[in-house]
Write an enzyme that holds these catalytic residues in place. Structure first.
Site, PDB file in Angstrom:
ATOM      1  N   ARG A  17       0.802  -1.234   0.000  1.00 42.11           N
ATOM      2  CA  ARG A  17       0.000   0.000   0.000  1.00 42.11           C
ATOM      3  C   ARG A  17       0.831   1.280   0.000  1.00 42.11           C
ATOM      4  O   ARG A  17       0.306   2.365  -0.197  1.00 42.11           O
ATOM      5  CB  ARG A  17      -0.957   0.000   1.201  1.00 42.11           C
ATOM      6  N   ASN A 168      -4.641  -6.859  19.400  1.00 43.31           N
ATOM      7  CA  ASN A 168      -3.243  -7.279  19.491  1.00 43.31           C
ATOM      8  C   ASN A 168      -2.366  -6.265  18.769  1.00 43.31           C
ATOM      9  O   ASN A 168      -2.582  -5.978  17.598  1.00 43.31           O
ATOM     10  CB  ASN A 168      -3.130  -8.654  18.820  1.00 43.31           C
ATOM     11  N   ARG A 332      27.317  28.096   4.172  1.00 43.28           N
ATOM     12  CA  ARG A 332      27.562  26.770   3.593  1.00 43.28           C
ATOM     13  C   ARG A 332      28.709  26.069   4.329  1.00 43.28           C
ATOM     14  O   ARG A 332      29.354  26.662   5.189  1.00 43.28           O
ATOM     15  CB  ARG A 332      27.838  26.922   2.103  1.00 43.28           C
TER      16      ARG A 332
HETATM   17  C1  UD1 Z   1      -0.683  -8.711  12.646  1.00 44.68           C
HETATM   18  C2  UD1 Z   1      -1.296  -9.625  13.689  1.00 44.68           C
HETATM   19  C3  UD1 Z   1      -2.564  -8.959  14.239  1.00 44.68           C
HETATM   20  C4  UD1 Z   1      -2.213  -7.606  14.817  1.00 44.68           C
HETATM   21  C5  UD1 Z   1      -1.510  -6.758  13.784  1.00 44.68           C
HETATM   22  C6  UD1 Z   1      -0.995  -5.503  14.407  1.00 44.68           C
HETATM   23  C7  UD1 Z   1      -0.789 -11.901  13.025  1.00 44.68           C
HETATM   24  C8  UD1 Z   1      -1.309 -13.122  12.376  1.00 44.68           C
HETATM   25  N1  UD1 Z   1      -1.636 -10.876  13.088  1.00 44.68           N
HETATM   26  O1  UD1 Z   1      -1.612  -8.615  11.582  1.00 44.68           O
HETATM   27  O2  UD1 Z   1      -3.123  -9.758  15.252  1.00 44.68           O
HETATM   28  O3  UD1 Z   1      -3.377  -6.951  15.268  1.00 44.68           O
HETATM   29  O4  UD1 Z   1      -0.384  -7.458  13.219  1.00 44.68           O
HETATM   30  O5  UD1 Z   1      -0.485  -4.663  13.412  1.00 44.68           O
HETATM   31  O6  UD1 Z   1       0.330 -11.882  13.514  1.00 44.68           O
HETATM   32  N2  UD1 Z   1       5.717 -10.090   8.465  1.00 44.68           N
HETATM   33  C9  UD1 Z   1       6.815 -10.836   8.118  1.00 44.68           C
HETATM   34  N3  UD1 Z   1       6.623 -12.015   7.447  1.00 44.68           N
HETATM   35  C10 UD1 Z   1       5.410 -12.471   7.142  1.00 44.68           C
HETATM   36  C11 UD1 Z   1       4.265 -11.713   7.495  1.00 44.68           C
HETATM   37  C12 UD1 Z   1       4.453 -10.527   8.176  1.00 44.68           C
HETATM   38  O7  UD1 Z   1       7.941 -10.433   8.376  1.00 44.68           O
HETATM   39  O8  UD1 Z   1       5.333 -13.558   6.543  1.00 44.68           O
HETATM   40  C13 UD1 Z   1       5.904  -8.826   9.188  1.00 44.68           C
HETATM   41  C14 UD1 Z   1       5.428  -7.617   8.413  1.00 44.68           C
HETATM   42  O9  UD1 Z   1       6.507  -7.044   7.683  1.00 44.68           O
HETATM   43  C15 UD1 Z   1       4.966  -6.673   9.517  1.00 44.68           C
HETATM   44  C16 UD1 Z   1       4.493  -7.628  10.614  1.00 44.68           C
HETATM   45  O10 UD1 Z   1       5.107  -8.857  10.352  1.00 44.68           O
HETATM   46  O11 UD1 Z   1       6.028  -5.918  10.043  1.00 44.68           O
HETATM   47  C17 UD1 Z   1       2.995  -7.766  10.658  1.00 44.68           C
HETATM   48  O12 UD1 Z   1       2.540  -8.255   9.417  1.00 44.68           O
HETATM   49  P1  UD1 Z   1       1.181  -7.792   8.805  1.00 44.68           P
HETATM   50  O13 UD1 Z   1       0.946  -8.545   7.575  1.00 44.68           O
HETATM   51  O14 UD1 Z   1       1.105  -6.318   8.790  1.00 44.68           O
HETATM   52  O15 UD1 Z   1       0.188  -8.380   9.929  1.00 44.68           O
HETATM   53  P2  UD1 Z   1      -1.295  -7.990  10.116  1.00 44.68           P
HETATM   54  O16 UD1 Z   1      -2.116  -8.763   9.167  1.00 44.68           O
HETATM   55  O17 UD1 Z   1      -1.451  -6.542  10.168  1.00 44.68           O
END
Ligand code: UD1
Ligand code: CA
Length: 455
Positions: A17, A168, A332
């Site tokens: 996004r 969370n 500068r």
């Molecule tokens: C996650 C949580 C959700 C929480 C939310 C808070 C899970 C399943 N869900 O959801 O409960 O409310 O964060 O923002 O954990 N990332 C990786 N590898 C992956 C997937 C994600 O490194 O395979 C990292 C992303 O870069 C990010 C973080 O983990 O920094 C969270 O991932 P994101 O996909 O944003 O999780 P949400 O679906 O928002």
């Protein structure tokens, strides 16, 4: 049980996004990558290890963060937060407690994390927040006695669960001894087909591991960056936090909403900063410094009692005590004002030392120069320091007076107490104490008729 802390920072997500070629965690807040903010905070907890799980554009991420003590683990495919933490497990030998942070949640504070770690002890720690609009987040489930029983993701939640406002943050403290087993039991049989880290909470409850929940002082701490609107909102929140810290330490800010710090600012007592001032890099202000509106200070040192008026740009420069600079001055790299100098509008100074009490009040360029004390440089004076190939030095002795609109063709010296007549082009050294000038004699033609328009 030992208490060695390891920190795992999840940074593998793509950040679609943002609509950017740059990986999300390298987008900048206060001119530093999001991930660098999280690493700084992680360090404040003195962990044994910091492991960053990277994925998308990993080379760029690793190149941008050069800290030698960070351990990097690749998650080639983003199969979920649980899968991401599992990739870090081989780096967590000798660690007792694992704190999971997100590379795109940059405003979390060390105080909040310390409290989470302290409350959790050797059990499970969950950082939650209660939001008016919980949409998008995983909801925290509690049983009839109010004890946490699990987390359900938005996409898997029932209508009743969707009404829960406690969510969370994603930040958790996990006992490592159990973690390998829990992660091994995760399944991706859910709405997103991902291995959810959140599912380990239900396993901890089932295993009778105590769960401690804490909340950040400010919900903004748990806010993540998913798009550029959120990035801008977090920038404002961070700027506000910095401004408040500085004001508590005695810095006068006319309007904290119109002040930006992208770096570090040290200041003495009674400094006052007007609106729309931008401070970058390392800036040091002495005592009683005033900075006028719309000014940029970048990597510079400003001594006691200096007044910087409106609309100045000052970079890698030093301004000695009692100087008055601006409005509309540009200092500068390598500009050094030794003290009690006046530098006025449309004056540019580069790589030049200006001795005590000397004045350059209007419309001048002074580069590659050594200027003594008590010198007056008239309006429109230019040091011609560049011959098209090399830069050359201009030296001006104490108490010299340079008439307006003088071109000083370097290399050239003007002696002490010398006077240069206005409009001169000085290409040979001007002796001390004498008047030097290069100027065609003025003539007047009597009886000259001004042309008239033809009828
Ligand atoms: C996650 C949580 C959700 C929480 C939310 C808070 C899970 C399943 N869900 O959801 O409960 O409310 O964060 O923002 O954990 N990332 C990786 N590898 C992956 C997937 C994600 O490194 O395979 C990292 C992303 O870069 C990010 C973080 O983990 O920094 C969270 O991932 P994101 O996909 O944003 O999780 P949400 O679906 O928002
Ligand atoms: Ca997210």
């Amino acid at each position: 049980m030992g208490m060695n802390l390891g920190i795992v920072i999840l940074a593998a997500g793509q950040g679609t996004r943002m609509k950017s070629r740059r990986p999300k965690v390298l987008h900048r807040l206060a001119d530093r990558p999001l991930l660098a903010h999280v690493i700084d905070t992680a360090r404040q907890l003195d962990p044994r290890r910091i492991v960053v799980v990277y994925g998308h554009a990993g080379d760029q991420v690793r190149a941008a963060i050069s800290d030698p003590d960070i351990e990097w683990v690749e998650q080639a495919q983003q199969l979920g937060t649980g899968h991401a933490v599992a990739q870090a497990m081989p780096c967590l030998e000798g660690i007792d407690r694992v704190l999971v942070l997100y590379g795109d949640v940059p405003l979390i504070t060390a105080d909040t994390l310390r409290e989470l770690v302290a409350r959790a002890g050797d059990g499970f720690g969950l950082l939650s927040v209660t939001l008016d609009d919980p949409s998008g987040y995983g909801r925290v489930l509690r049983d009839a006695e109010g004890r946490v029983s699990g987390i359900v993701e938005q996409k898997d939640a029932s209508p009743a669960q969707l009404a829960i406002r406690e969510v969370n943050t994603g930040i958790m403290l996990l006992p490592r001894a159990r973690l390998g087993d829990w992660l091994g039991r995760l399944s991706n049989d859910n709405a997103q087909g991902e291995y959810y880290l959140t599912d380990v909470l239900g396993m901890a409850v089932a295993d009778g591991v105590p769960v401690a929940v804490s909340q950040p002082a400010d919900p903004m701490e748990a806010e993540g960056v998913n798009d550029r609107l959120q990035l801008a909102a977090l920038e404002r929140a961070l700027q506000r936090r910095q401004a408040e810290r500085l004001m508590r330490a005695g810095l006068g800010l006319r309007d904290p909403a119109r002040f930006d710090l992208r770096g570090r600012l040290q200041h003495g007592p009674d400094c006052e900063i007007d609106i729309n001032v931008l401070i970058e890099g390392e800036v040091v202000l002495g005592e009683g410094v005033r900075v006028g509106a719309n000014t940029v200070l970048r990597d510079c040192r400003v001594h006691d009692g200096v007044q910087i008026l409106e609309n100045c740009v000052i970079e890698q420069a030093e301004i000695g005590p009692g100087c008055r600079v601006g409005p509309f001055s540009r200092l500068r790299p390598g500009a050094r004002l030794l003290g009690d100098n006046h530098v006025g509008n449309f004056v540019e100074i580069k790589k030049a030392e200006v001795g005590p009490g000397s004045k350059i009040n209007h419309l001048s360029y002074v580069g590659d120069s050594e200027i003594g004390s008590g010198v007056n440089i008239g309006a429109g004076t230019i040091t011609c320091n560049y011959d098209g190939a090399n830069k050359h030095l201009t030296r001006i002795g104490d108490n010299a007076f340079i008439g307006s609109n003088t071109a000083l063709v370097a290399p050239v010296s003007v002696g002490e107490d010398a006077t240069i007549g206005a409009g001169s082009v000085i290409s040979k050294d001007a002796p001390a104490g004498e008047l030097s000038l290069t100027r065609a004699r003025q003539v007047s033609i009597s009886g000259w008729q001004r042309p008239k328009k033809n009828k």
